[in-house]
Design an enzyme around this catalytic site. Structure first.
Site, PDB file in Angstrom:
ATOM      1  N   VAL B  27       4.703   0.182   2.907  1.00  0.00           N
ATOM      2  CA  VAL B  27       4.156   0.919   1.673  1.00  0.00           C
ATOM      3  C   VAL B  27       5.256   1.848   1.125  1.00  0.00           C
ATOM      4  O   VAL B  27       5.983   2.450   1.759  1.00  0.00           O
ATOM      5  CB  VAL B  27       2.956   1.678   1.768  1.00  0.00           C
ATOM      6  N   ASP B  28       5.705   1.506  -0.123  1.00  0.00           N
ATOM      7  CA  ASP B  28       6.586   2.460  -0.734  1.00  0.00           C
ATOM      8  C   ASP B  28       8.085   2.030  -0.382  1.00  0.00           C
ATOM      9  O   ASP B  28       9.010   2.845  -0.779  1.00  0.00           O
ATOM     10  CB  ASP B  28       6.328   3.808  -0.489  1.00  0.00           C
ATOM     11  N   GLY B  30       9.660  -0.121  -1.611  1.00  0.00           N
ATOM     12  CA  GLY B  30      10.341  -0.823  -2.685  1.00  0.00           C
ATOM     13  C   GLY B  30      10.025  -2.281  -3.315  1.00  0.00           C
ATOM     14  O   GLY B  30      10.702  -2.970  -3.817  1.00  0.00           O
ATOM     15  N   ASP B 104       4.459 -11.059  -4.107  1.00  0.00           N
ATOM     16  CA  ASP B 104       4.797  -9.627  -3.748  1.00  0.00           C
ATOM     17  C   ASP B 104       3.424  -9.290  -2.859  1.00  0.00           C
ATOM     18  O   ASP B 104       2.445  -9.272  -3.337  1.00  0.00           O
ATOM     19  CB  ASP B 104       4.672  -8.678  -5.030  1.00  0.00           C
ATOM     20  N   ASP B 162      20.540   4.687  -2.210  1.00  0.00           N
ATOM     21  CA  ASP B 162      20.945   5.915  -3.022  1.00  0.00           C
ATOM     22  C   ASP B 162      20.578   7.218  -2.022  1.00  0.00           C
ATOM     23  O   ASP B 162      21.356   8.458  -2.089  1.00  0.00           O
ATOM     24  CB  ASP B 162      20.428   6.053  -4.402  1.00  0.00           C
ATOM     25  N   LEU B 462     -36.352  -5.151  21.720  1.00  0.00           N
ATOM     26  CA  LEU B 462     -35.957  -4.076  22.551  1.00  0.00           C
ATOM     27  C   LEU B 462     -36.604  -3.996  23.897  1.00  0.00           C
ATOM     28  O   LEU B 462     -37.497  -4.600  24.504  1.00  0.00           O
ATOM     29  CB  LEU B 462     -36.147  -2.587  21.848  1.00  0.00           C
ATOM     30  N   SER B 468     -40.738  -9.805  28.394  1.00  0.00           N
ATOM     31  CA  SER B 468     -40.838 -10.575  29.840  1.00  0.00           C
ATOM     32  C   SER B 468     -42.501 -10.955  29.968  1.00  0.00           C
ATOM     33  O   SER B 468     -43.065 -11.901  30.350  1.00  0.00           O
ATOM     34  CB  SER B 468     -40.300  -9.916  30.760  1.00  0.00           C
ATOM     35  N   SER B 535     -30.869  -9.927  23.968  1.00  0.00           N
ATOM     36  CA  SER B 535     -29.897 -10.596  22.976  1.00  0.00           C
ATOM     37  C   SER B 535     -29.865  -9.840  21.578  1.00  0.00           C
ATOM     38  O   SER B 535     -30.357 -10.238  20.803  1.00  0.00           O
ATOM     39  CB  SER B 535     -30.160 -11.979  22.637  1.00  0.00           C
TER      40      SER B 535
HETATM   41  N1  LIG Z   1      15.571   6.408  -4.942  1.00  0.00           N
HETATM   42  C1  LIG Z   1      14.981   5.279  -4.910  1.00  0.00           C
HETATM   43  N2  LIG Z   1      13.643   5.221  -5.152  1.00  0.00           N
HETATM   44  C2  LIG Z   1      13.192   3.741  -5.076  1.00  0.00           C
HETATM   45  C3  LIG Z   1      14.336   2.718  -4.741  1.00  0.00           C
HETATM   46  N3  LIG Z   1      13.543   1.522  -5.090  1.00  0.00           N
HETATM   47  C4  LIG Z   1      12.205   2.038  -5.175  1.00  0.00           C
HETATM   48  N4  LIG Z   1      11.891   3.523  -5.266  1.00  0.00           N
HETATM   49  C5  LIG Z   1      10.785   4.117  -5.530  1.00  0.00           C
HETATM   50  O1  LIG Z   1       9.702   3.921  -4.536  1.00  0.00           O
HETATM   51  C6  LIG Z   1       8.659   3.970  -4.716  1.00  0.00           C
HETATM   52  C7  LIG Z   1       7.872   2.858  -4.148  1.00  0.00           C
HETATM   53  O2  LIG Z   1       8.349   1.728  -4.671  1.00  0.00           O
HETATM   54  P1  LIG Z   1       7.302   0.523  -4.722  1.00  0.00           P
HETATM   55  O3  LIG Z   1       8.251  -0.676  -5.524  1.00  0.00           O
HETATM   56  O4  LIG Z   1       5.975   0.840  -5.537  1.00  0.00           O
HETATM   57  O5  LIG Z   1       6.989   0.121  -3.334  1.00  0.00           O
HETATM   58  P2  LIG Z   1       6.183  -0.923  -2.578  1.00  0.00           P
HETATM   59  O6  LIG Z   1       4.891  -0.288  -2.159  1.00  0.00           O
HETATM   60  O7  LIG Z   1       7.048  -1.449  -1.395  1.00  0.00           O
HETATM   61  O8  LIG Z   1       5.815  -2.134  -3.529  1.00  0.00           O
HETATM   62  C8  LIG Z   1       8.553   4.098  -6.272  1.00  0.00           C
HETATM   63  O9  LIG Z   1       8.574   5.334  -6.621  1.00  0.00           O
HETATM   64  C9  LIG Z   1       9.886   3.616  -6.670  1.00  0.00           C
HETATM   65  O10 LIG Z   1      10.520   4.288  -7.835  1.00  0.00           O
HETATM   66  C10 LIG Z   1      15.526   3.007  -4.759  1.00  0.00           C
HETATM   67  O11 LIG Z   1      16.378   1.909  -4.446  1.00  0.00           O
HETATM   68  N5  LIG Z   1      15.947   4.348  -4.617  1.00  0.00           N
END
Ligand SMILES: Nc1nc2c(ncn2[C@@H]2O[C@H](COP(=O)(O)OP(=O)(O)O)[C@@H](O)[C@H]2O)c(=O)[nH]1
Lengths: 319, 626
Positions: B27-28, B30, B104, B162, B462, B468, B535
């Site tokens: 999750v999150d 990206g 996705d 980044d 039970l 039995s 059972s």
């Molecule tokens: N700083 C930064 N944030 C990113 C990048 N890619 C995604 N995010 C952020 O990470 C969070 C989760 O991204 P999301 O695509 O919803 O993740 P998923 O759960 O894998 O689908 C979001 O708030 C995005 O804006 C990145 O390359 N750099």
């Protein structure tokens, strides 16, 4: 125009020429769809195919006939008629069924008709619910169909993009979007409890462009409304609505204009927006499609009711 | 104008089938942002879609009013509201060189089954990791599933560069760690790319902020990658999907070629029968073909009247598939209810459905360490190596040789859930040498000389409900009527047949399974068989019913309420259970699932057992068993 399209392939054309014309890409999609049709016929007690007359249905029908060739279709077709389809759609439908010798069930929600439901007075949401969603449920229940094949594609809309090819429905026709059955490889779980049913989408992996390319490659007849022609239209809520019959109430300041228009999707004429176009041949349509900057659903007034509305409709049993 | 022309060109993506890939990872990391980028930068987002997206980003977005690409994919209301991905979304895009279908997949462990759905049909997977976090459990779990399902191409996209200052060392250390794992999972092709999905670095265009990276961008790689298939050289397989019989003169076998090539005129055999014939026609609606290859949907006409049906496989006689009654393989467990060996499911593979019992859980896979662990059960999302016994012949291949004839699903026989997906590692015919001897004497003959109709009376209820006692009295009455009977009492079985079993859930499943098999043998012998066993679980009793056959199985529910049973408290067991002395006691701290529609249901409260026994006998008379 329409004439030209239905001309069958010249007898001299060999099978190789034909295969040559269809891309690898389309051939793979075609094989997959055929596989899905056969699976439905083999696994369900009483399947039906929904036929809504549009281009997707034309492709669907074409694929179904290929799947069971040289045999006949092992299921009937069902058209849920809202009584507000374009006249040209109905005449095309009747002609096609005659030509192909196919068993078509036409179902109208007579209760809805008796209540006077119509898209102008009742609004698009109520009309669609009563004449389409409820009507479909009535038809499926009264015939006891346990699988309904439809032409929906995943590229049409966000909630469609989430749906399985074999999509389970409860006895109340509800789609449990948050708890869909896993769908592995081409092994489909088709088991149903009494009263439950399956919606099946053989075109799931096709795009709108694929559909057009396939229609061109296979010479599939489609309703002439897809081709540009001079038609009487009025502008309402930013959409070009064709004045298809005398049931359309015109406001005092409304004066139908004759314009060169065509349709990207077909449904109930009062709810289907036309686009201005001069594309009157298949290549011209495909060319125009390739440079289009809007999606086909934009012309469908029912989808703009509310965000997430398609999902809600589907959960309630809309196809 | 220029824009439009570009777009037009970009849609001319050539002739080849679309590359099917998924994005996965935690999750999150990206995933959605990356897919959104791909769609946006390939200019396939249309004006009205873009407008809608901008509007929604303002309401639900997590990116401070900027376009939130995740919203483009999270197509379900619940997903947008909770800001999570629940199920896969399929999207279509194309570049000048290639078409793509991308799924996705959700990152939450809870929705692993949906990720597996995507992986099963993928040719390539982009595994995302957050550069700050590196490889974590979900990365491993998803990678394990990719390896298991035979996805040969992985792109490791190290995202959010980044946030680590575009550091090449950080990139390299994640690459090293992941490649070691990839090798263990047997993934032949791994390409690692540092990206910033949010800004588009190294997605379509090369990042100026990471000059140290000289490899391909994501899109360059996707356009170029050639999908590896070892399948080309493998023998022909056509699982029969549908027998096409429009009239008495035509019989065709329809299906999709799962492997290899077939030529018109070549010899072919149908399995499991092994009958040999020749392909006379390869039929399609566009005319006859001389050859059919992998992926094509065709109809074969054979020279001889072979009685092949759905689920059979057409293959060369000298390169036959395996005909198995036992398979070994790995499964991913999907269901809320845990997998316990001994239960019966329906196995579906290549058009064939067969009753199947998971007879053994050899080990569970620890996805963190990729090690094998001893286990007695699999909970949701766990992966294990199992042995499955089949009630009929399955025609199959190992999954590594054939995805179509080597993959299977397990379906719950009661609620129809898809409870697992599995891949066959090896398969064998257990009874190959010990051939099933067709006996001349069968159940009906045995029953006839006894002048009776055999059946199985299954008493469930039970402790203290009267099982039995009543079963015993019923047997007495049947003997008085001159019937041949046998009573299997759960208490007594614990002294012999089930002496190795305790009171754990797994052991109870096994004890019911054994009792059901013995009951079936006694039934076959022509006896009216009585089983008195607690059972407690519905699935297990259903298993017994399936084994013995619906019309011959009479479920007798001793529906005495718990209060009453506890009042009777035979042997003081309830009292000991209440004080914690007897753990896992049914009705106290272990569940009892009452039958939903038993043939007979009797509450014995205030009734002498003799009267209850008379009622059971009366049922047998009224329903033609006596
Ligand atoms: N700083 C930064 N944030 C990113 C990048 N890619 C995604 N995010 C952020 O990470 C969070 C989760 O991204 P999301 O695509 O919803 O993740 P998923 O759960 O894998 O689908 C979001 O708030 C995005 O804006 C990145 O390359 N750099």
């Amino acid at each position: 125009m329409f004439q030209e399209l239905t001309v069958s392939k010249p007898a001299t054309e060999s099978h190789e020429d034909k295969v040559g014309r269809m891309s690898q890409h389309l051939r793979r999609l075609e094989s997959e769809s055929i596989t899905i049709f056969r699976e439905v016929a083999a696994e369900f007690r009483k399947p039906v195919m929904l036929y809504s007359i549009g281009k997707d249905s034309s492709v669907l029908l074409h694929l179904a006939m290929k799947a069971f060739y040289p045999g006949r279709l092992p299921f009937p077709l069902l058209h849920v008629d809202t009584t507000w389809k374009f006249r040209e759609m109905i005449s095309f439908r009747n002609q096609r069924m005659r030509d192909l010798g196919i068993n078509l069930i036409v179902h109208v929600n007579e209760e809805g008709v008796a209540r006077g439901i119509n898209p102008f007075a009742s609004g698009s949401a109520l009309h669609t619910d009563v004449m389409k969603t409820q009507a479909l449920r009535q038809a499926l229940d009264s015939y006891g169909f346990d699988a309904a094949i439809g032409g929906a594609r995943r590229d049409e809309e966000k909630s469609r993009a989430k749906e399985r090819i074999f999509s389970h429905r409860s006895a109340m026709h509800r789609w449990d979007s948050k708890n869909q059955r896993p769908e592995l490889w081409h092994v489909f779980n088709t088991s149903l409890a009494p009263g439950e049913s399956m919606r099946v989408f053989p075109l799931s992996n096709w795009t709108e462009m694929d559909v057009w390319d396939y229609i061109a490659a296979e010479n599939i007849p489609i309703v002439p409304l897809y081709f540009a022609a001079q038609r009487p239209v009025v502008t309402r809520d930013g959409a070009l609505i064709m004045v298809d019959d005398e049931r359309m109430p015109l406001k005092s300041d409304e004066q139908p204009e004759i314009a060169s228009v065509r349709f990207r999707t077909l449904g109930c004429y009062p709810l289907t927006g036309a686009i201005r176009s001069t594309a009157s041949t298949l290549p011209a349509i495909i060319h125009e499609m390739r440079s289009s900057r809007t999606s086909e659903r934009q012309g469908r007034l029912i989808d703009n009711d509310a965000a997430g509305s398609m999902e809600k409709k589907k959960e309630q049993g809309y196809f | 104008m220029e824009n439009i022309l570009d777009r037009e060109k970009s849609k001319l993506a050539g002739d080849a089938p679309a590359l099917r890939f998924i994005t996965c990872g935690s999750v999150d990391d990206g995933k959605s942002t990356l897919v959104g980028r791909l769609l946006y930068d390939s200019e396939l987002l249309l004006d009205d879609q873009l407008e809608a997206l901008k509007a929604e980003s303002k309401i639900h977005g997590t990116t401070g009013g900027n376009i939130d690409f995740a919203l483009l994919l999270d197509g379900l209301q619940a997903e947008r509201e909770q800001g999570i991905t629940i199920d896969i979304a399929y999207r279509f895009f194309a570049t000048k060189r290639r078409r793509f279908i991308v799924a996705d997949t959700p990152g939450h462990e809870q929705y692993t089954r949906n990720m597996a759905t995507g992986a099963s049909n993928a040719e390539l997977a982009i595994v995302l990791v957050d550069a700050r976090k590196g490889v974590i459990t979900q990365t491993l779990r998803h990678s394990y599933i990719l390896g298991l399902f035979g996805v040969r191409h992985i792109v490791l996209a190290i995202n959010k560069m980044d946030l680590v200052g575009w550091d090449s060392d950080r990139f390299q250390s994640i690459v090293d760690e992941y490649c070691t794992i990839g090798a263990r999972l047997g993934i032949p092709d791994i390409t690692c790319i540092p990206i910033c999905a949010r800004d588009g670095d190294n997605i379509f265009s090369r990042s100026e902020r990471m000059p140290w990276y000289v490899g391909p961008t994501i899109v360059e790689h996707l356009e170029k990658v050639e999908v590896l298939t070892e399948l080309g050289n493998l023998p022909f397989r056509l699982p029969v999907q549908w027998v096409n019989r429009p009239n008495a003169d035509f019989r065709g076998f329809s299906g999709r070629v799962a492997n290899g090539v077939i030529h018109q005129g070549h010899a072919i055999a149908s399995f499991p029968s092994g009958r040999v014939s020749k392909v006379t026609r390869i039929l399609t609606a566009d005319g006859d073909d001389e050859i059919a290859t992998e992926g094509q949907a065709v109809t074969l006409v054979l020279a001889d009247e072979i009685d092949a049906s759905r689920g059979d496989i057409l293959a060369p006689a000298d390169a036959a598939p395996i005909i198995a009654d036992e398979i070994s393989g790995h499964i991913v467990w999907f269901d809320d209810a845990a997998m316990i060996p001994g239960r019966r499911y329906t196995l579906k593979s290549a058009g064939r459905k067969i009753g199947a019992v998971i007879s053994k859980l050899k080990h569970r896979v620890n996805v963190n360490t990729l090690d094998q662990q001893a286990a007695t059960a699999l909970s949701m999302n766990e992966i294990g190596c199992v042995t499955i016994n089949l009630e009929g012949p399955l025609v199959c291949d190992p999954y590594r040789e054939n995805r179509e004839t080597g993959g299977f699903i397990l379906i719950d026989t009661i609620n129809n859930h898809t409870v697992a997906a599995g891949v066959i590692d090896s398969a064998r015919r257990h009874a190959a040498d010990v051939k099933w001897q067709n006996l001349n004497v069968d159940v009906s003959l045995r029953a006839r000389i006894k002048y009776q109709r055999p059946c199985v009376l299954w008493f469930t209820g039970l402790v203290g409900s009267g099982r039995s006692t009543v079963a015993n009295l019923v047997e007495q009455r049947l003997c008085d009527l001159g019937r041949h009977t046998y009573l299997l009492d759960g208490h007594n079985l614990r002294h012999d047949l089930n002496r190795d079993l305790d009171f754990s859930t797994e052991a109870r499943v096994e004890s019911v399974r054994r009792a059901a098999i013995v009951a079936k043998l006694l039934y076959d012998a022509g006896l009216i068989t009585l089983v008195a066993m607690l059972s407690p679980l519905r699935v297990d009793r259903q298993m017994a019913r399936d084994l013995i056959g619906d019309g011959n199985f009479i479920e007798v529910h001793m529906a005495t309420p718990l209060d009453e049973c506890e009042r009777r408290d035979p042997g003081g067991l309830y009292q000991r259970a209440r004080t914690g002395d007897l753990p896992n006691f049914t009705g106290v701290d272990a569940p009892y699932e009452p039958p939903e529609s038993p043939e007979i249901s009797i509450d014995t409260t205030g009734q002498p057992p003799e009267i209850v026994a008379d009622r059971v006998v009366a049922y047998l008379k009224e329903n033609g068993y006596l």
